[in-house]
Design a protein around this motif. Structure first.
Motif, PDB file in Angstrom:
ATOM      1  N   GLU A 135      -7.161   6.935   6.343  1.00  0.00           N
ATOM      2  CA  GLU A 135      -6.221   6.042   5.664  1.00  0.00           C
ATOM      3  C   GLU A 135      -6.337   4.682   6.327  1.00  0.00           C
ATOM      4  OE1 GLU A 135      -2.301   7.775   5.425  1.00  0.00           O
ATOM      5  OE2 GLU A 135      -1.353   5.807   5.542  1.00  0.00           O
ATOM      6  N   TYR A 136      -6.652   3.654   5.546  1.00  0.00           N
ATOM      7  CA  TYR A 136      -6.827   2.323   6.144  1.00  0.00           C
ATOM      8  C   TYR A 136      -5.860   1.335   5.495  1.00  0.00           C
ATOM      9  CZ  TYR A 136      -8.792  -2.138   7.459  1.00  0.00           C
ATOM     10  OH  TYR A 136      -8.936  -3.416   7.943  1.00  0.00           O
ATOM     11  N   TRP A 137      -4.981   0.766   6.289  1.00  0.00           N
ATOM     12  CA  TRP A 137      -4.031  -0.234   5.786  1.00  0.00           C
ATOM     13  C   TRP A 137      -4.681  -1.595   5.912  1.00  0.00           C
ATOM     14  CZ3 TRP A 137       1.099   0.355   3.957  1.00  0.00           C
ATOM     15  CH2 TRP A 137       1.510   1.686   3.879  1.00  0.00           C
ATOM     16  N   GLN A 138      -4.900  -2.265   4.788  1.00  0.00           N
ATOM     17  CA  GLN A 138      -5.528  -3.591   4.858  1.00  0.00           C
ATOM     18  C   GLN A 138      -4.659  -4.541   5.670  1.00  0.00           C
ATOM     19  OE1 GLN A 138      -6.839  -5.248   1.131  1.00  0.00           O
ATOM     20  NE2 GLN A 138      -8.082  -3.469   0.652  1.00  0.00           N
ATOM     21  N   LYS A 139      -5.336  -5.380   6.468  1.00  0.00           N
ATOM     22  CA  LYS A 139      -4.614  -6.358   7.296  1.00  0.00           C
ATOM     23  C   LYS A 139      -4.186  -7.524   6.397  1.00  0.00           C
ATOM     24  CE  LYS A 139      -6.975  -5.003  11.415  1.00  0.00           C
ATOM     25  NZ  LYS A 139      -8.115  -4.232  10.871  1.00  0.00           N
ATOM     26  N   PRO A 140      -3.144  -8.273   6.819  1.00  0.00           N
ATOM     27  CA  PRO A 140      -2.636  -9.349   5.960  1.00  0.00           C
ATOM     28  C   PRO A 140      -3.741 -10.286   5.472  1.00  0.00           C
ATOM     29  CG  PRO A 140      -1.196  -9.047   7.840  1.00  0.00           C
ATOM     30  CD  PRO A 140      -2.350  -8.107   8.033  1.00  0.00           C
ATOM     31  N   ASP A 141      -4.728 -10.614   6.316  1.00  0.00           N
ATOM     32  CA  ASP A 141      -5.767 -11.560   5.869  1.00  0.00           C
ATOM     33  C   ASP A 141      -6.799 -10.894   4.951  1.00  0.00           C
ATOM     34  OD1 ASP A 141      -6.610 -10.074   8.085  1.00  0.00           O
ATOM     35  OD2 ASP A 141      -8.235 -11.489   8.489  1.00  0.00           O
ATOM     36  N   GLU A 142      -6.743  -9.561   4.795  1.00  0.00           N
ATOM     37  CA  GLU A 142      -7.686  -8.883   3.884  1.00  0.00           C
ATOM     38  C   GLU A 142      -7.081  -8.669   2.496  1.00  0.00           C
ATOM     39  OE1 GLU A 142     -10.048  -5.884   6.891  1.00  0.00           O
ATOM     40  OE2 GLU A 142      -7.993  -5.407   6.379  1.00  0.00           O
ATOM     41  N   LEU A 143      -5.754  -8.835   2.406  1.00  0.00           N
ATOM     42  CA  LEU A 143      -5.082  -8.519   1.146  1.00  0.00           C
ATOM     43  C   LEU A 143      -5.420  -9.545   0.066  1.00  0.00           C
ATOM     44  CD1 LEU A 143      -1.470  -7.669   2.384  1.00  0.00           C
ATOM     45  CD2 LEU A 143      -3.147  -6.076   1.421  1.00  0.00           C
ATOM     46  N   ALA A 144      -5.550  -9.068  -1.184  1.00  0.00           N
ATOM     47  CA  ALA A 144      -5.673  -9.994  -2.312  1.00  0.00           C
ATOM     48  C   ALA A 144      -4.378 -10.813  -2.358  1.00  0.00           C
ATOM     49  CB  ALA A 144      -5.853  -9.203  -3.600  1.00  0.00           C
ATOM     50  N   ALA A 149      -1.326  -9.077  -3.610  1.00  0.00           N
ATOM     51  CA  ALA A 149      -0.967  -7.735  -3.113  1.00  0.00           C
ATOM     52  C   ALA A 149       0.011  -7.822  -1.945  1.00  0.00           C
ATOM     53  CB  ALA A 149      -2.223  -6.977  -2.702  1.00  0.00           C
ATOM     54  N   ARG A 150       1.009  -6.946  -1.972  1.00  0.00           N
ATOM     55  CA  ARG A 150       1.963  -6.896  -0.863  1.00  0.00           C
ATOM     56  C   ARG A 150       1.464  -5.942   0.213  1.00  0.00           C
ATOM     57  NH1 ARG A 150       7.737  -6.526  -3.870  1.00  0.00           N
ATOM     58  NH2 ARG A 150       7.840  -8.715  -4.396  1.00  0.00           N
ATOM     59  N   ALA A 151       0.769  -4.904  -0.213  1.00  0.00           N
ATOM     60  CA  ALA A 151       0.176  -3.950   0.733  1.00  0.00           C
ATOM     61  C   ALA A 151      -0.911  -3.195  -0.017  1.00  0.00           C
ATOM     62  CB  ALA A 151       1.230  -2.968   1.218  1.00  0.00           C
ATOM     63  N   THR A 152      -1.991  -2.883   0.674  1.00  0.00           N
ATOM     64  CA  THR A 152      -3.039  -2.050   0.069  1.00  0.00           C
ATOM     65  C   THR A 152      -3.510  -1.039   1.101  1.00  0.00           C
ATOM     66  OG1 THR A 152      -3.799  -3.827  -1.375  1.00  0.00           O
ATOM     67  CG2 THR A 152      -5.343  -2.037  -0.987  1.00  0.00           C
ATOM     68  N   VAL A 153      -3.536   0.205   0.679  1.00  0.00           N
ATOM     69  CA  VAL A 153      -4.074   1.266   1.531  1.00  0.00           C
ATOM     70  C   VAL A 153      -5.372   1.738   0.901  1.00  0.00           C
ATOM     71  CG1 VAL A 153      -3.743   3.653   2.279  1.00  0.00           C
ATOM     72  CG2 VAL A 153      -1.849   2.052   2.392  1.00  0.00           C
ATOM     73  N   ASP A 154      -6.426   1.778   1.690  1.00  0.00           N
ATOM     74  CA  ASP A 154      -7.681   2.337   1.198  1.00  0.00           C
ATOM     75  C   ASP A 154      -7.790   3.778   1.687  1.00  0.00           C
ATOM     76  OD1 ASP A 154      -8.404  -0.026   0.004  1.00  0.00           O
ATOM     77  OD2 ASP A 154      -9.539  -0.743   1.735  1.00  0.00           O
ATOM     78  N   ILE A 155      -8.179   4.661   0.782  1.00  0.00           N
ATOM     79  CA  ILE A 155      -8.523   6.020   1.215  1.00  0.00           C
ATOM     80  C   ILE A 155     -10.029   6.017   1.411  1.00  0.00           C
ATOM     81  CG2 ILE A 155      -8.582   8.466   0.594  1.00  0.00           C
ATOM     82  CD1 ILE A 155      -5.994   8.092  -0.897  1.00  0.00           C
ATOM     83  N   LEU A 156     -10.444   6.290   2.644  1.00  0.00           N
ATOM     84  CA  LEU A 156     -11.871   6.223   2.972  1.00  0.00           C
ATOM     85  C   LEU A 156     -12.413   7.644   3.118  1.00  0.00           C
ATOM     86  CD1 LEU A 156     -11.642   3.607   5.882  1.00  0.00           C
ATOM     87  CD2 LEU A 156     -11.770   3.140   3.442  1.00  0.00           C
TER      88      LEU A 156
END
Ligand code: GAP
Length: 555
Positions: free
Chosen positions: A343-352, A355-362
């Protein structure tokens, strides 16, 4: 048996996919088309099973999600409103020597597997640079593997420059690569081409949408795009669905379908393709202010929160976490181990920006841990954009809250093809087993979960020249096949037939033998051998019980 290294493991998987008819290169007889893949008979079944399971879990098993099937080509203004026309691009560089195009942000990753970079890396260590070995390489092997590298074309000058900046080059292999590929002594160091070592141009944005023309005129006004995601169709049909279905916020609309991206460097088998399929859900929720007004307070995550049980006081953060959990649960239900996922939580500078929050399932692919699905909390960005660009209201009137608002959205977005690749990688195993004569041999097996397995059961008569055995086996096939995909096989020794089904990932094999037809007494009449793929154990089961047993495994 030891696990093969990641490269050989991946090579074996690609070769099995071709050999057994899971995945073929598109247009292969014409040399193939980079970034396009076809699914053969087993691959098509596997893909269908995965899509059906996703669809069922999203729509049939829930009251709060409905489906949509929209067109691939839509009004071009949609892509202006969504931001894709202006910003859906990747940075691209061209090699000045071999003219190949490379995605600028993937160069260092590609150098990991580039043969010329590999041999230069061998001359570099934390202790420093082996200058003698580097000079030998530049004047020998280098000419073959990296003909455009400045170090190969003009070894003495470049070696002298490396010597001048030895400390810098020793501290970072990237600097050594840049020095080795930059011919001009003035100006900044260039990035090396992963293919030939030549200099790459400065990155420039390259829009990934495929363009086409609608109608015969083919003028600028007729330009349309092949959709780069299925999501936008859901946003633009939001009002129609809301007004024609018995749904109210919070609710979702989901869609499975093709998406197209003119990727600069498609790679890693089907992982990054130019044509692929997505399974996307847009789950619409009330804005937090509305939840606050209606319920008195927006729930916070605590140890008591039961994330599987949505509540009226949930705001976007809990809905987002809920969907992350749900998606992990689903992946596990189709055979991906939790330990193979991250489970990877995108860091603030990676977010579109929206987007308020994005989690990637890797998933831990043999070529690296990479994204399978993104779960984004997108606020009300998309509906608001379409409201502005179309002039049509996207507001809903919420009777419970007695107010109007543009809903917010949580978006779990998965790639079907990446998931198929992950399932094959997860299932692939080679193990040493003893054959009938006690000789050791390697068994290749795909340990698919029965739910996704392309063939659920192989059905074999022990001997093909015994009409009673053949007749019984065909009867079993005909009884089972309206309910599931089964495969009748009477060719070759029974052991070989088992092995063929192991490679296809078939969880069960059913053999009709002389006991079945009562030749050895009445007690085993109308029973068959059921062989389990994973343990290779065999048991006796009544023909009458086969359907119930197999159904219970694939539900
Ligand atoms: N609507 C959001 C969206 O499209 P994305 O992260 O760009 O988000 C979602 O794509 C998923 O689609 C990815 O997690 C991946 O599984 C799949 N995907 C994206 N680009 C792909 C490609 N070039 N080849 C195969 N799958 C791709």
């Amino acid at each position: 048996m030891s696990i093969p290294s990641s490269v050989t493991r991946m090579e074996k998987i690609v070769s099995l996919c071709k050999r057994r008819g899971f995945i073929f290169q598109s247009s292969e007889i014409y040399g193939g088309l980079n970034g396009f893949w076809d699914y053969g008979p087993l691959g098509a079944e596997l893909k269908r099973n995965v899509k059906d399971l996703w669809w069922k879990s999203m729509t049939r098993l829930r009251d709060d999600i409905v489906g949509l099937e929209a067109t691939i080509i839509m009004h071009p203004k949609i892509w202006q409103a969504s931001g894709h026309v202006d910003t859906f691009s990747d940075p691209m560089s061209t090699c000045r020597a071999c003219k190949k195009l490379v995605r600028s942000d993937q160069v260092w990753e590609m150098l990991e597997t580039s043969p010329w970079a590999d041999s230069i890396r061998a001359t570099h260590s934390d202790a420093g640079i082996d200058r003698e070995a580097l000079a030998k390489w530049a004047k020998g092997k280098g000419a073959r593997v990296a003909p455009s590298l400045a170090l190969v074309k003009d070894p003495d000058a470049i070696l002298a420059r490396i010597a001048e900046r030895l400390e810098e080059a020793a501290a970072s292999v990237q600097t050594l690569f840049r020095l080795a590929c930059t011919a001009s002594a003035e100006g900044p160091l260039s990035i090396p081409c992963p293919h030939c070592g030549g200099e790459l141009t400065e990155p420039r944005p390259f829009n990934l949408m495929f363009k086409t023309y609608v109608g015969p005129a083919a003028t600028e006004e007729d330009i349309a795009y092949l959709r780069p995601e299925t999501a936008q169709a859901i946003f633009v049909q939001f009002k129609n669905v809301l007004e024609t279905s018995r749904v109210k916020v919070p609710f979702g609309i989901c869609q499975i379908g093709k998406a197209f991206r003119n990727e600069v460097t498609p790679r890693n088998f089907t992982f990054r393709s130019r044509e692929f399929e997505q399974m996307e859900l847009e789950f619409f929720i009330k804005p937090d202010e509305v939840v606050q007004n209606q319920t008195g307070s927006v729930a916070q995550l605590s140890t008591e929160t039961l994330l599987s049980d949505p509540q009226p006081n949930w705001g976007w953060e809990l809905w987002h976490k809920y969907w992350v959990e749900e998606r992990f649960r689903w992946y596990e239900s189709i055979g991906l181990k939790r330990s193979s996922l991250e489970e990877y939580w995108q860091k603030p500078d990676e977010l579109a920006h929206y987007a308020r929050a994005t989690v990637d399932i890797l998933y831990k692919f043999p070529f690296g841990t990479q994204e399978l699905e993104g779960i984004a909390a997108r606020g009300n960005f998309d509906l608001t954009q379409h409201q502005q660009h179309s002039g049509k209201s996207m507001e809903v009137f919420d009777q419970e809250a007695n107010t109007k608002y543009v809903p917010h959205v949580i978006e779990p977005s998965a790639g079907v093809d990446r998931l198929i690749l992950a399932l094959i990688c997860e299932a692939f195993e080679e193990e040493e087993v003893a054959d009938d004569k006690g000789q050791k041999e390697v068994r290749t097996v795909l340990r698919f979960h029965p739910r996704v397995a392309p063939i659920k059961a192989g059905i074999f008569p022990l001997l093909k020249n015994k009409p009673e055995l053949v007749k019984k086996a065909l009867e079993i096939r005909d009884a089972l096949r309206p309910h599931m995909n089964v495969f009748y096989d009477d060719g070759g020794a029974i052991g070989r037939r088992y092995r063929r089904q192991d490679e296809a990932g078939t969880p069960y094999c059913i053999t009709v033998d002389f006991d079945t037809i009562g030749e050895n007494g009445p007690e085993k009449l109308d029973t068959v051998t059921l062989r389990h793929r994973d343990t290779m154990t065999q048991e006796r089961i009544r023909i009458a019980d086969l359907h119930a047993f197999l159904s219970s495994q694939i539900q």
